[in-house]
Design a protein around this motif. Structure first.
Motif, mmCIF file in Angstrom:
data_model
loop_
_atom_site.group_PDB
_atom_site.id
_atom_site.type_symbol
_atom_site.label_atom_id
_atom_site.label_comp_id
_atom_site.label_asym_id
_atom_site.label_seq_id
_atom_site.Cartn_x
_atom_site.Cartn_y
_atom_site.Cartn_z
ATOM 1 N N MET A 5 35.421 20.827 55.954
ATOM 2 C CA MET A 5 36.824 21.115 56.249
ATOM 3 C C MET A 5 37.516 20.000 57.013
ATOM 4 O O MET A 5 38.692 20.111 57.345
ATOM 5 N N CYS A 6 36.801 18.939 57.307
ATOM 6 C CA CYS A 6 37.342 17.812 58.088
ATOM 7 C C CYS A 6 37.942 18.293 59.406
ATOM 8 O O CYS A 6 39.041 17.894 59.788
ATOM 9 N N MET A 7 37.233 19.186 60.080
ATOM 10 C CA MET A 7 37.656 19.701 61.383
ATOM 11 C C MET A 7 36.605 19.353 62.418
ATOM 12 O O MET A 7 35.421 19.406 62.140
ATOM 13 N N ARG A 8 37.066 19.008 63.594
ATOM 14 C CA ARG A 8 36.143 18.774 64.692
ATOM 15 C C ARG A 8 36.275 19.927 65.673
ATOM 16 O O ARG A 8 37.370 20.241 66.119
ATOM 17 N N VAL A 9 35.151 20.591 65.968
ATOM 18 C CA VAL A 9 35.139 21.717 66.894
ATOM 19 C C VAL A 9 34.066 21.440 67.935
ATOM 20 O O VAL A 9 32.968 20.991 67.601
ATOM 21 N N ARG A 14 32.097 26.355 68.640
ATOM 22 C CA ARG A 14 31.407 26.657 67.390
ATOM 23 C C ARG A 14 30.331 27.719 67.623
ATOM 24 O O ARG A 14 30.184 28.662 66.845
ATOM 25 N N LEU A 15 29.590 27.596 68.703
ATOM 26 C CA LEU A 15 28.559 28.571 69.046
ATOM 27 C C LEU A 15 29.178 29.937 69.334
ATOM 28 O O LEU A 15 28.686 30.964 68.855
ATOM 29 N N PHE A 16 30.273 29.959 70.083
ATOM 30 C CA PHE A 16 30.952 31.212 70.395
ATOM 31 C C PHE A 16 31.463 31.899 69.124
ATOM 32 O O PHE A 16 31.283 33.103 68.946
#
Length: 136
Positions: A5-9, A14-16
């Motif tokens: 998705m070309c997203m940086r989290v 991400r874990l949550f």
């Protein structure tokens, strides 16, 4: 997720999110459906047995692939045969245990019968495609 998705989290977010997606519905069902937990447990076991070939077959294929595992780590012919015989036995047992459910659904009318038989045929088709796909 980042690559597709070309997203940086951030890792904590991400874990949550992933834990919330998996745990919150489970906790809600456990709290709100206490009188139906035996039935839910039975359906969960059925769904897990249906999902098993979709994890087992790719795992066997990846473990025997000389491209993925290299020649040093790929399984030997003996273990390949053992794995496929065991997988076939497990899948056959799951199909055998699934048939009464399909027949029970088929007795509830023509729409249920069409849905039950079509779903069963589609399931067998996808398991067959997974098992027979020879892309390496």
């Amino acid at each position: 997720m980042e690559g597709m998705m070309c997203m940086r989290v951030s890792p904590w977010l991400r874990l949550f999110i992933s834990r919330s997606i998996s745990l919150v519905p489970t906790i809600l069902i456990g709290v709100l459906a206490t009188s139906y937990l035996d039935q839910l447990d039975e359906w969960l076991n059925v769904l897990q047995s249906l999902a098993l070939p979709f994890a087992l077959i790719p795992t066997l294929k990846l473990a025997q692939s000389h491209v993925v595992m290299t020649s040093d780590f790929a399984t030997s012919k003996y273990w390949r045969a053992f794995g496929w015989v065991t997988a076939a036995a497990i899948i056959a047992l799951n199909v055998y245990l699934l048939l009464p459910l399909v027949f029970m659904l088929a007795t509830r009318g023509i729409v249920s019968a069409c849905f039950a038989y079509a779903s069963f045929a589609l399931y067998l088709f996808f398991v067959g495609v997974l098992a027979l796909d020879n892309t390496d």
